[in-house]
Design a protein around this motif. Sequence first.
Motif, PDB file in Angstrom:
ATOM      1  N   GLY A  59     -16.012  40.994 -46.103  1.00 12.42           N
ATOM      2  CA  GLY A  59     -15.804  40.431 -47.423  1.00 12.42           C
ATOM      3  C   GLY A  59     -17.109  40.128 -48.121  1.00 12.42           C
ATOM      4  O   GLY A  59     -18.112  40.835 -47.953  1.00 12.42           O
ATOM      5  N   TYR A  60     -17.109  39.055 -48.863  1.00 10.59           N
ATOM      6  CA  TYR A  60     -18.196  38.738 -49.787  1.00 10.59           C
ATOM      7  C   TYR A  60     -19.567  38.775 -49.137  1.00 10.59           C
ATOM      8  O   TYR A  60     -20.487  39.425 -49.631  1.00 10.59           O
ATOM      9  CB  TYR A  60     -17.938  37.357 -50.394  1.00 10.59           C
ATOM     10  CG  TYR A  60     -18.946  36.948 -51.461  1.00 10.59           C
ATOM     11  CD1 TYR A  60     -18.821  37.401 -52.761  1.00 10.59           C
ATOM     12  CD2 TYR A  60     -20.008  36.108 -51.158  1.00 10.59           C
ATOM     13  CE1 TYR A  60     -19.737  37.037 -53.740  1.00 10.59           C
ATOM     14  CE2 TYR A  60     -20.927  35.738 -52.123  1.00 10.59           C
ATOM     15  CZ  TYR A  60     -20.779  36.201 -53.416  1.00 10.59           C
ATOM     16  OH  TYR A  60     -21.699  35.843 -54.367  1.00 10.59           O
ATOM     17  N   TYR A  61     -19.726  38.088 -48.005  1.00  8.62           N
ATOM     18  CA  TYR A  61     -21.049  37.947 -47.396  1.00  8.62           C
ATOM     19  C   TYR A  61     -21.504  39.182 -46.630  1.00  8.62           C
ATOM     20  O   TYR A  61     -22.667  39.275 -46.232  1.00  8.62           O
ATOM     21  CB  TYR A  61     -21.086  36.727 -46.475  1.00  8.62           C
ATOM     22  CG  TYR A  61     -20.924  35.418 -47.211  1.00  8.62           C
ATOM     23  CD1 TYR A  61     -21.985  34.863 -47.920  1.00  8.62           C
ATOM     24  CD2 TYR A  61     -19.715  34.743 -47.200  1.00  8.62           C
ATOM     25  CE1 TYR A  61     -21.839  33.658 -48.594  1.00  8.62           C
ATOM     26  CE2 TYR A  61     -19.557  33.546 -47.871  1.00  8.62           C
ATOM     27  CZ  TYR A  61     -20.623  33.011 -48.569  1.00  8.62           C
ATOM     28  OH  TYR A  61     -20.466  31.825 -49.241  1.00  8.62           O
ATOM     29  N   SER A  62     -20.596  40.122 -46.397  1.00 10.74           N
ATOM     30  CA  SER A  62     -20.935  41.322 -45.653  1.00 10.74           C
ATOM     31  C   SER A  62     -21.026  42.562 -46.527  1.00 10.74           C
ATOM     32  O   SER A  62     -21.387  43.633 -46.034  1.00 10.74           O
ATOM     33  CB  SER A  62     -19.886  41.559 -44.545  1.00 10.74           C
ATOM     34  OG  SER A  62     -19.860  40.478 -43.645  1.00 10.74           O
ATOM     35  N   ASP A  63     -20.720  42.430 -47.811  1.00  8.18           N
ATOM     36  CA  ASP A  63     -20.673  43.566 -48.716  1.00  8.18           C
ATOM     37  C   ASP A  63     -21.907  43.555 -49.615  1.00  8.18           C
ATOM     38  O   ASP A  63     -22.082  42.649 -50.435  1.00  8.18           O
ATOM     39  CB  ASP A  63     -19.407  43.490 -49.563  1.00  8.18           C
ATOM     40  CG  ASP A  63     -19.185  44.732 -50.420  1.00  8.18           C
ATOM     41  OD1 ASP A  63     -20.152  45.475 -50.650  1.00  8.18           O
ATOM     42  OD2 ASP A  63     -18.036  44.935 -50.865  1.00  8.18           O
ATOM     43  N   PRO A  64     -22.779  44.557 -49.523  1.00  4.29           N
ATOM     44  CA  PRO A  64     -23.988  44.598 -50.358  1.00  4.29           C
ATOM     45  C   PRO A  64     -23.697  44.630 -51.849  1.00  4.29           C
ATOM     46  O   PRO A  64     -24.554  44.258 -52.661  1.00  4.29           O
ATOM     47  CB  PRO A  64     -24.687  45.886 -49.908  1.00  4.29           C
ATOM     48  CG  PRO A  64     -24.163  46.143 -48.536  1.00  4.29           C
ATOM     49  CD  PRO A  64     -22.746  45.659 -48.548  1.00  4.29           C
ATOM     50  N   ALA A  65     -22.494  45.048 -52.220  1.00  7.59           N
ATOM     51  CA  ALA A  65     -22.130  45.064 -53.634  1.00  7.59           C
ATOM     52  C   ALA A  65     -21.682  43.688 -54.120  1.00  7.59           C
ATOM     53  O   ALA A  65     -21.500  43.490 -55.327  1.00  7.59           O
ATOM     54  CB  ALA A  65     -21.017  46.075 -53.880  1.00  7.59           C
ATOM     55  N   LEU A  66     -21.522  42.747 -53.199  1.00  5.27           N
ATOM     56  CA  LEU A  66     -21.052  41.406 -53.562  1.00  5.27           C
ATOM     57  C   LEU A  66     -22.105  40.374 -53.175  1.00  5.27           C
ATOM     58  O   LEU A  66     -23.071  40.169 -53.880  1.00  5.27           O
ATOM     59  CB  LEU A  66     -19.702  41.134 -52.888  1.00  5.27           C
ATOM     60  CG  LEU A  66     -18.572  42.111 -53.261  1.00  5.27           C
ATOM     61  CD1 LEU A  66     -17.316  41.808 -52.470  1.00  5.27           C
ATOM     62  CD2 LEU A  66     -18.305  42.086 -54.749  1.00  5.27           C
ATOM     63  N   GLY A  67     -21.938  39.732 -52.023  1.00 11.99           N
ATOM     64  CA  GLY A  67     -22.848  38.651 -51.662  1.00 11.99           C
ATOM     65  C   GLY A  67     -23.964  39.023 -50.713  1.00 11.99           C
ATOM     66  O   GLY A  67     -24.915  38.252 -50.550  1.00 11.99           O
ATOM     67  N   ALA A  68     -23.883  40.181 -50.061  1.00  7.53           N
ATOM     68  CA  ALA A  68     -24.914  40.585 -49.093  1.00  7.53           C
ATOM     69  C   ALA A  68     -26.083  41.244 -49.826  1.00  7.53           C
ATOM     70  O   ALA A  68     -26.448  42.393 -49.566  1.00  7.53           O
ATOM     71  CB  ALA A  68     -24.321  41.518 -48.050  1.00  7.53           C
TER      72      ALA A  68
END
Length: 315
Positions: free
Chosen positions: A208-217
């Motif tokens: 999810g958010y923290y693992s996705d470079p397009a989001l939170g990563a």
Amino acid sequence: MNLATLSATASLLATSALADVETRAFSFENEGATLSGTLYLPEGHDGTALPTVVVTGAWTTVEEQMPATYAQQMVQRGFAAVSFDFRGWGKSGDLPQNVRFVESPTAKTSDIEAAFGMIGDLAEVDARNIFGLGICASAGYMVDAVSNTPSVKAIGLVAPWLQNEEIVNAVYGGAEGVQELIEMGRAGGIIPAAGPAGTEGVLMPFDGYYSDPALGAIPAYDNQWNNAGWEGWLTYHPADNAERLNQPLAIVHSESAAIPQGVSTFLNGFLGDATLQMLEGVTQFDFYHNDEDVTRAADAMAAHFRANMTTGDDL
């Protein structure tokens, strides 16, 4: 409680432009640390003082993540906005390595209070109309900071993580599990904050958010957790201390997001005016990035702040 329910000296360092948003980097001091932040303004802003929202985000995060998202949303609704990195995180990392990445409610609350005190001196900020917007874990910190800052006109919370001892025990494995984490924290050590589902030895092992470079990563994210923060975090119970807040409050949350029971507990103890909007089927991460849900939350926050704004007619 009246509850309505709906279904300092800053040094301006640089200027850059987003879509319809202009940003200016600044720094300020608090308790011996230099903190780095960003002032968000409408693109081409003429210097007129604007009502301003201080935005803070979830635990372990940096200002380029969901605080930047909501800061831009506030600008698009006619406000200036401020975000910053807490001491020991992101660009405010001028602390020894062994004391960085500590999720300290006390330190983070103090940093928010310092930000409130500083921004009133900025020419672009209408010091009569300063507001606070806390997301997830920083909701409690924002409540504490606003409670200690009477000049802040109103407060908004999006997907707030408001815990007490009962909730802490439920989330972290009961009283025994909590004590084990506290003991581990006393031994210290820094681990990754997030990783994909199944990753071992990280604080948040899920997609999810923290693992996705397009989001939170994103590159700016420290992705670190200092175990020394466990005791302060696990013994922090903002859901039980709502009576300390005097300013008008708006909350947007969902039964599908994190610990909605904390909102109920908090509101049961709140004595002031509150507006609660519970959205259906919205997850915690949706509140951080999903366009539709962020828009709905930002609309509610902007309406709340406008309703509590000092205007020329109020002088």
